[in-house]
Design a protein around this motif. Structure first.
Motif, mmCIF file in Angstrom:
data_model
loop_
_atom_site.group_PDB
_atom_site.id
_atom_site.type_symbol
_atom_site.label_atom_id
_atom_site.label_comp_id
_atom_site.label_asym_id
_atom_site.label_seq_id
_atom_site.Cartn_x
_atom_site.Cartn_y
_atom_site.Cartn_z
ATOM 1 N N GLU A 101 -8.292 11.666 -3.695
ATOM 2 C CA GLU A 101 -9.506 10.574 -3.946
ATOM 3 C C GLU A 101 -8.619 9.459 -4.379
ATOM 4 O O GLU A 101 -8.721 7.966 -3.918
ATOM 5 C CB GLU A 101 -9.917 10.846 -5.112
ATOM 6 C CG GLU A 101 -10.798 11.894 -4.742
ATOM 7 C CD GLU A 101 -12.083 12.149 -6.405
ATOM 8 O OE1 GLU A 101 -12.158 11.316 -6.900
ATOM 9 O OE2 GLU A 101 -13.255 13.374 -6.141
ATOM 10 N N VAL A 138 -6.290 3.568 1.055
ATOM 11 C CA VAL A 138 -6.612 3.240 2.344
ATOM 12 C C VAL A 138 -7.625 2.421 2.818
ATOM 13 O O VAL A 138 -7.752 2.429 3.307
ATOM 14 C CB VAL A 138 -6.489 4.962 3.469
ATOM 15 C CG1 VAL A 138 -7.019 5.255 4.451
ATOM 16 C CG2 VAL A 138 -5.518 4.962 3.040
ATOM 17 N N GLN A 139 -8.682 3.012 1.775
ATOM 18 C CA GLN A 139 -10.095 2.650 2.187
ATOM 19 C C GLN A 139 -9.831 0.781 1.913
ATOM 20 O O GLN A 139 -10.628 0.036 2.790
ATOM 21 C CB GLN A 139 -10.822 2.847 1.250
ATOM 22 C CG GLN A 139 -12.277 3.554 1.742
ATOM 23 C CD GLN A 139 -13.846 4.378 0.546
ATOM 24 O OE1 GLN A 139 -13.013 4.318 -0.299
ATOM 25 N NE2 GLN A 139 -14.191 5.024 1.361
ATOM 26 N N HIS A 140 -9.626 0.355 0.512
ATOM 27 C CA HIS A 140 -9.351 -0.696 0.032
ATOM 28 C C HIS A 140 -8.383 -1.750 1.240
ATOM 29 O O HIS A 140 -8.652 -2.466 1.972
ATOM 30 C CB HIS A 140 -8.702 -1.321 -0.734
ATOM 31 C CG HIS A 140 -7.765 -2.111 -0.770
ATOM 32 N ND1 HIS A 140 -8.833 -2.971 -1.420
ATOM 33 C CD2 HIS A 140 -6.940 -3.279 -1.211
ATOM 34 C CE1 HIS A 140 -8.228 -4.735 -2.097
ATOM 35 N NE2 HIS A 140 -6.466 -4.069 -1.761
ATOM 36 N N SER A 141 -7.612 -1.222 1.584
ATOM 37 C CA SER A 141 -7.004 -1.532 2.966
ATOM 38 C C SER A 141 -7.446 -2.117 3.943
ATOM 39 O O SER A 141 -7.819 -2.488 4.917
ATOM 40 C CB SER A 141 -5.326 -0.684 3.911
ATOM 41 O OG SER A 141 -5.886 -0.175 3.985
ATOM 42 N N GLU A 142 -8.484 -0.892 4.672
ATOM 43 C CA GLU A 142 -9.096 -1.252 5.360
ATOM 44 C C GLU A 142 -9.906 -2.544 5.266
ATOM 45 O O GLU A 142 -10.804 -2.802 6.545
ATOM 46 C CB GLU A 142 -9.784 -0.020 6.572
ATOM 47 C CG GLU A 142 -9.481 1.101 6.958
ATOM 48 C CD GLU A 142 -10.339 2.691 7.006
ATOM 49 O OE1 GLU A 142 -11.292 2.280 6.525
ATOM 50 O OE2 GLU A 142 -9.669 3.921 7.451
ATOM 51 N N ARG A 143 -10.208 -3.013 4.630
ATOM 52 C CA ARG A 143 -11.466 -3.981 4.107
ATOM 53 C C ARG A 143 -10.703 -5.667 3.924
ATOM 54 O O ARG A 143 -10.985 -6.458 4.420
ATOM 55 C CB ARG A 143 -12.161 -4.181 2.937
ATOM 56 C CG ARG A 143 -13.687 -2.804 2.332
ATOM 57 C CD ARG A 143 -13.510 -3.392 1.371
ATOM 58 N NE ARG A 143 -13.056 -2.586 0.159
ATOM 59 C CZ ARG A 143 -12.838 -1.990 -0.896
ATOM 60 N NH1 ARG A 143 -13.296 -0.960 -0.299
ATOM 61 N NH2 ARG A 143 -11.749 -2.419 -0.891
ATOM 62 N N ARG A 161 0.473 -0.975 0.245
ATOM 63 C CA ARG A 161 -0.007 0.124 -0.115
ATOM 64 C C ARG A 161 0.826 1.278 0.042
ATOM 65 O O ARG A 161 0.443 2.242 -1.259
ATOM 66 C CB ARG A 161 -0.849 0.261 1.629
ATOM 67 C CG ARG A 161 -1.880 -0.905 1.356
ATOM 68 C CD ARG A 161 -2.984 -0.363 2.088
ATOM 69 N NE ARG A 161 -2.694 -0.853 3.865
ATOM 70 C CZ ARG A 161 -2.248 -2.099 4.256
ATOM 71 N NH1 ARG A 161 -2.705 -3.194 3.552
ATOM 72 N NH2 ARG A 161 -1.793 -2.500 5.608
ATOM 73 N N ALA A 190 -7.305 8.319 -0.999
ATOM 74 C CA ALA A 190 -8.449 7.086 -0.496
ATOM 75 C C ALA A 190 -8.592 6.425 -0.658
ATOM 76 O O ALA A 190 -9.251 5.114 0.089
ATOM 77 C CB ALA A 190 -9.420 8.321 -0.814
ATOM 78 N N ALA A 191 -8.738 5.692 -2.227
ATOM 79 C CA ALA A 191 -8.956 4.277 -1.922
ATOM 80 C C ALA A 191 -8.036 3.685 -1.862
ATOM 81 O O ALA A 191 -8.751 2.283 -1.482
ATOM 82 C CB ALA A 191 -9.125 4.228 -4.026
#
Length: 93
Positions: free
Chosen positions: A65, A71-76, A46, A68-69
Motif C-alpha cells: 500500500e 506510484v499513484q502519486h507519480s501518475e498524477r 520517488r 502503491a501510494a
C-alpha cells in the motif's frame, strides 16, 4: 560593417529566416531538456522514497500500500504546464 558603433553582419532574408528558425528550435529543445530533467529528478525522488519504505519495512510487513501510494502519486504528476488526468496542474517547487 559597423553601424552606430556596433558591429553588424548583413545577411540575406532567406538566411535570416533559417537562422531564426534554428533559434526557435534550440529554444524548444532547451525547454524540453528542462522538462525531462525535472521528470528525472522526480523519478529519482520517488525511487528514493520506495527504497526508504523497503529499508524501514520489517521482514513480514507488507509495504504494497505504501509503494502503491508513491506510484499513484507519480501518475498524477506531469511536467509543469501540462494538465494531469484530474485536470490539475503540478505546482513548481
Amino acid at each position: 560593417m559597423v553601424v552606430d558603433g556596433r558591429e553588424m553582419i548583413a545577411v540575406r532574408p532567406a538566411d535570416f529566416d533559417r537562422l531564426d528558425a534554428s533559434r526557435r528550435q534550440v529554444g524548444a529543445r532547451s525547454a524540453r531538456a528542462t522538462r525531462m530533467h525535472q521528470q528525472l529528478q522526480d523519478a529519482r525522488a520517488r525511487l528514493a522514497r520506495v527504497e526508504s519504505i523497503l529499508a524501514e519495512a520489517g521482514p513480514a510487513e507488507c509495504v504494497c500500500e505504501q509503494i502503491a501510494a508513491v506510484v499513484q502519486h507519480s501518475e498524477r504528476v506531469t511536467p509543469a504546464g501540462s494538465p494531469t488526468k484530474t485536470g490539475l496542474r503540478r505546482q513548481r517547487r
